[in-house]
Scaffold this motif. Structure first.
Motif, PDB file in Angstrom:
ATOM      1  N   ILE A 254       0.821  -1.202   0.000  1.00 57.43           N
ATOM      2  CA  ILE A 254       0.000   0.000   0.000  1.00 57.43           C
ATOM      3  C   ILE A 254       0.862   1.262   0.000  1.00 57.43           C
ATOM      4  O   ILE A 254       0.466   2.283  -0.531  1.00 57.43           O
ATOM      5  CB  ILE A 254      -0.952   0.000   1.227  1.00 57.43           C
ATOM      6  CG1 ILE A 254      -1.894  -1.187   1.122  1.00 57.43           C
ATOM      7  CG2 ILE A 254      -1.726   1.280   1.318  1.00 57.43           C
ATOM      8  CD1 ILE A 254      -2.836  -1.337   2.262  1.00 57.43           C
ATOM      9  N   GLY A 255       2.049   1.184   0.542  1.00 56.18           N
ATOM     10  CA  GLY A 255       2.936   2.338   0.638  1.00 56.18           C
ATOM     11  C   GLY A 255       3.155   3.046  -0.685  1.00 56.18           C
ATOM     12  O   GLY A 255       2.963   4.268  -0.793  1.00 56.18           O
ATOM     13  N   PRO A 256       3.563   2.326  -1.752  1.00 55.52           N
ATOM     14  CA  PRO A 256       3.766   3.015  -3.030  1.00 55.52           C
ATOM     15  C   PRO A 256       2.483   3.634  -3.586  1.00 55.52           C
ATOM     16  O   PRO A 256       2.518   4.686  -4.222  1.00 55.52           O
ATOM     17  CB  PRO A 256       4.263   1.898  -3.944  1.00 55.52           C
ATOM     18  CG  PRO A 256       4.798   0.837  -3.055  1.00 55.52           C
ATOM     19  CD  PRO A 256       4.031   0.958  -1.764  1.00 55.52           C
ATOM     20  N   ILE A 257       1.362   3.024  -3.314  1.00 58.99           N
ATOM     21  CA  ILE A 257       0.083   3.567  -3.793  1.00 58.99           C
ATOM     22  C   ILE A 257      -0.194   4.895  -3.107  1.00 58.99           C
ATOM     23  O   ILE A 257      -0.608   5.874  -3.749  1.00 58.99           O
ATOM     24  CB  ILE A 257      -1.069   2.556  -3.552  1.00 58.99           C
ATOM     25  CG1 ILE A 257      -0.853   1.304  -4.410  1.00 58.99           C
ATOM     26  CG2 ILE A 257      -2.418   3.190  -3.854  1.00 58.99           C
ATOM     27  CD1 ILE A 257      -1.816   0.185  -4.136  1.00 58.99           C
ATOM     28  N   ILE A 258       0.030   4.943  -1.785  1.00 58.85           N
ATOM     29  CA  ILE A 258      -0.201   6.176  -1.033  1.00 58.85           C
ATOM     30  C   ILE A 258       0.743   7.261  -1.520  1.00 58.85           C
ATOM     31  O   ILE A 258       0.341   8.417  -1.720  1.00 58.85           O
ATOM     32  CB  ILE A 258      -0.056   5.927   0.489  1.00 58.85           C
ATOM     33  CG1 ILE A 258      -1.198   5.021   0.962  1.00 58.85           C
ATOM     34  CG2 ILE A 258      -0.063   7.232   1.251  1.00 58.85           C
ATOM     35  CD1 ILE A 258      -1.076   4.578   2.401  1.00 58.85           C
ATOM     36  N   GLU A 259       2.007   6.924  -1.722  1.00 59.47           N
ATOM     37  CA  GLU A 259       3.004   7.893  -2.215  1.00 59.47           C
ATOM     38  C   GLU A 259       2.594   8.454  -3.570  1.00 59.47           C
ATOM     39  O   GLU A 259       2.654   9.656  -3.797  1.00 59.47           O
ATOM     40  CB  GLU A 259       4.387   7.235  -2.341  1.00 59.47           C
ATOM     41  CG  GLU A 259       5.277   7.301  -1.145  1.00 59.47           C
ATOM     42  CD  GLU A 259       5.398   8.685  -0.527  1.00 59.47           C
ATOM     43  OE1 GLU A 259       5.781   9.647  -1.230  1.00 59.47           O
ATOM     44  OE2 GLU A 259       5.087   8.801   0.667  1.00 59.47           O
ATOM     45  N   ASN A 260       2.184   7.583  -4.470  1.00 62.45           N
ATOM     46  CA  ASN A 260       1.752   8.037  -5.797  1.00 62.45           C
ATOM     47  C   ASN A 260       0.499   8.908  -5.702  1.00 62.45           C
ATOM     48  O   ASN A 260       0.340   9.856  -6.447  1.00 62.45           O
ATOM     49  CB  ASN A 260       1.503   6.849  -6.728  1.00 62.45           C
ATOM     50  CG  ASN A 260       2.800   6.215  -7.197  1.00 62.45           C
ATOM     51  OD1 ASN A 260       3.841   6.864  -7.208  1.00 62.45           O
ATOM     52  ND2 ASN A 260       2.732   4.935  -7.569  1.00 62.45           N
ATOM     53  N   GLY A 261      -0.397   8.566  -4.770  1.00 71.90           N
ATOM     54  CA  GLY A 261      -1.604   9.357  -4.549  1.00 71.90           C
ATOM     55  C   GLY A 261      -1.261  10.758  -4.078  1.00 71.90           C
ATOM     56  O   GLY A 261      -1.865  11.742  -4.499  1.00 71.90           O
ATOM     57  N   LYS A 262      -0.285  10.871  -3.171  1.00 73.42           N
ATOM     58  CA  LYS A 262       0.145  12.182  -2.673  1.00 73.42           C
ATOM     59  C   LYS A 262       0.744  13.007  -3.803  1.00 73.42           C
ATOM     60  O   LYS A 262       0.462  14.195  -3.936  1.00 73.42           O
ATOM     61  CB  LYS A 262       1.162  12.015  -1.547  1.00 73.42           C
ATOM     62  CG  LYS A 262       0.570  11.534  -0.240  1.00 73.42           C
ATOM     63  CD  LYS A 262       1.661  11.388   0.811  1.00 73.42           C
ATOM     64  CE  LYS A 262       1.104  10.830   2.108  1.00 73.42           C
ATOM     65  NZ  LYS A 262       2.163  10.635   3.114  1.00 73.42           N
ATOM     66  N   LYS A 263       1.578  12.355  -4.630  1.00 74.07           N
ATOM     67  CA  LYS A 263       2.192  13.065  -5.754  1.00 74.07           C
ATOM     68  C   LYS A 263       1.124  13.546  -6.731  1.00 74.07           C
ATOM     69  O   LYS A 263       1.191  14.666  -7.244  1.00 74.07           O
ATOM     70  CB  LYS A 263       3.187  12.156  -6.487  1.00 74.07           C
ATOM     71  CG  LYS A 263       4.467  11.899  -5.732  1.00 74.07           C
ATOM     72  CD  LYS A 263       5.366  10.961  -6.514  1.00 74.07           C
ATOM     73  CE  LYS A 263       6.594  10.579  -5.691  1.00 74.07           C
ATOM     74  NZ  LYS A 263       7.422   9.588  -6.388  1.00 74.07           N
ATOM     75  N   ALA A 264       0.151  12.701  -7.001  1.00 72.08           N
ATOM     76  CA  ALA A 264      -0.933  13.077  -7.919  1.00 72.08           C
ATOM     77  C   ALA A 264      -1.732  14.234  -7.341  1.00 72.08           C
ATOM     78  O   ALA A 264      -2.101  15.179  -8.060  1.00 72.08           O
ATOM     79  CB  ALA A 264      -1.842  11.878  -8.181  1.00 72.08           C
ATOM     80  N   GLY A 265      -2.007  14.199  -6.041  1.00 66.21           N
ATOM     81  CA  GLY A 265      -2.743  15.280  -5.383  1.00 66.21           C
ATOM     82  C   GLY A 265      -2.011  16.595  -5.493  1.00 66.21           C
ATOM     83  O   GLY A 265      -2.613  17.642  -5.780  1.00 66.21           O
ATOM     84  N   LYS A 266      -0.701  16.578  -5.243  1.00 64.25           N
ATOM     85  CA  LYS A 266       0.102  17.804  -5.348  1.00 64.25           C
ATOM     86  C   LYS A 266       0.093  18.313  -6.786  1.00 64.25           C
ATOM     87  O   LYS A 266      -0.009  19.521  -7.037  1.00 64.25           O
ATOM     88  CB  LYS A 266       1.542  17.532  -4.889  1.00 64.25           C
ATOM     89  CG  LYS A 266       1.676  17.350  -3.398  1.00 64.25           C
ATOM     90  CD  LYS A 266       3.115  17.038  -3.017  1.00 64.25           C
ATOM     91  CE  LYS A 266       3.198  16.716  -1.518  1.00 64.25           C
ATOM     92  NZ  LYS A 266       4.560  16.332  -1.136  1.00 64.25           N
ATOM     93  N   LEU A 267       0.190  17.390  -7.757  1.00 63.13           N
ATOM     94  CA  LEU A 267       0.185  17.771  -9.166  1.00 63.13           C
ATOM     95  C   LEU A 267      -1.152  18.415  -9.541  1.00 63.13           C
ATOM     96  O   LEU A 267      -1.201  19.414 -10.260  1.00 63.13           O
ATOM     97  CB  LEU A 267       0.455  16.537 -10.037  1.00 63.13           C
ATOM     98  CG  LEU A 267       0.578  16.760 -11.528  1.00 63.13           C
ATOM     99  CD1 LEU A 267       1.786  17.634 -11.848  1.00 63.13           C
ATOM    100  CD2 LEU A 267       0.699  15.440 -12.263  1.00 63.13           C
ATOM    101  N   ILE A 268      -2.241  17.861  -9.021  1.00 65.83           N
ATOM    102  CA  ILE A 268      -3.575  18.400  -9.304  1.00 65.83           C
ATOM    103  C   ILE A 268      -3.714  19.796  -8.707  1.00 65.83           C
ATOM    104  O   ILE A 268      -4.204  20.715  -9.357  1.00 65.83           O
ATOM    105  CB  ILE A 268      -4.685  17.448  -8.774  1.00 65.83           C
ATOM    106  CG1 ILE A 268      -4.711  16.177  -9.622  1.00 65.83           C
ATOM    107  CG2 ILE A 268      -6.055  18.135  -8.785  1.00 65.83           C
ATOM    108  CD1 ILE A 268      -5.612  15.084  -9.082  1.00 65.83           C
TER     109      ILE A 268
END
Length: 194
Positions: A4-18
């Motif tokens: 789940i860790g990489p999924i959460i990290e990618n989610g945070k990056k996507a949120g910041k990008l948005i």
């Protein structure tokens, strides 16, 4: 956290990008929505009939006739006769187009002709049935005034003249010719015998 860790990290990056590019993303979504609406109006409404003015005149009339078929009982002979003439004219137009155009379109023209002929058959059958019923009413009551035959008084006058003759053969032939009913059926319904 294993998988789940990489999924959460990618989610945070996507949120910041948005968040960083929200104006561009909102603009893109709005543009896609507007484009979808235009596509729906230009394609989808053809099925609902909202863009009838874009259809060929014959197609509009064909749709109109499909509705008219439900109302044939309320039409008089003049209206039915006009429908027959117009439908025959459209069928002839399609045949003329078929003769002028390439053979590739032949199946399309055949289908159109068949569709118009289906409508024509129903209108002619209704006119034959209504003519026959009106003749029976006039035969049984010589004083009966037919609103249905308004504009075709000559048909009624001929019927009455033949009805007053001693020879019923001519009357039977006339009824058969106008209504396309069989002679035996006419004799039965009008209580006639030769």
């Amino acid at each position: 956290m294993g998988r789940i860790g990489p999924i959460i990290e990618n989610g945070k990056k996507a949120g910041k990008l948005i968040i960083k590019n929200r104006k561009e993303i909102i603009g893109a979504i709005t543009g896609l929505s507007a484009a979808g609406k235009v596509i729906k109006e230009n394609i989808g409404n053809k099925e609902t009939g909202k863009t009838e003015e874009k259809f060929h005149h014959r197609k509009v009339r064909y749709n109109h006739y499909k509705k008219i078929l439900m109302e044939l009982d309320s039409k008089n002979r003049n209206e039915l006769f006009q429908y027959i003439l117009e439908v025959e004219k459209f069928t002839q137009q399609i045949k003329n187009e078929e003769n002028r155009e390439l053979g590739v379109k032949k199946p399309i023209h055949k289908k159109r002709i068949k569709n118009w002929n289906d409508i024509l058959i129903q209108i002619k059958d209704k006119m034959d049935t209504k003519d026959y019923l009106e003749f029976i009413k006039i035969y049984n009551n010589p004083n009966y005034h037919s609103e249905y035959f308004q504009g075709f008084e000559g048909v009624v006058e001929t019927f009455k003249k033949l009805n007053n003759k001693q020879e019923i053969v001519d009357l039977i032939k006339y009824i058969e010719e106008i209504t396309n009913k069989g002679i035996e059926q006419i004799k039965k319904d009008f209580s006639l015998s030769e």
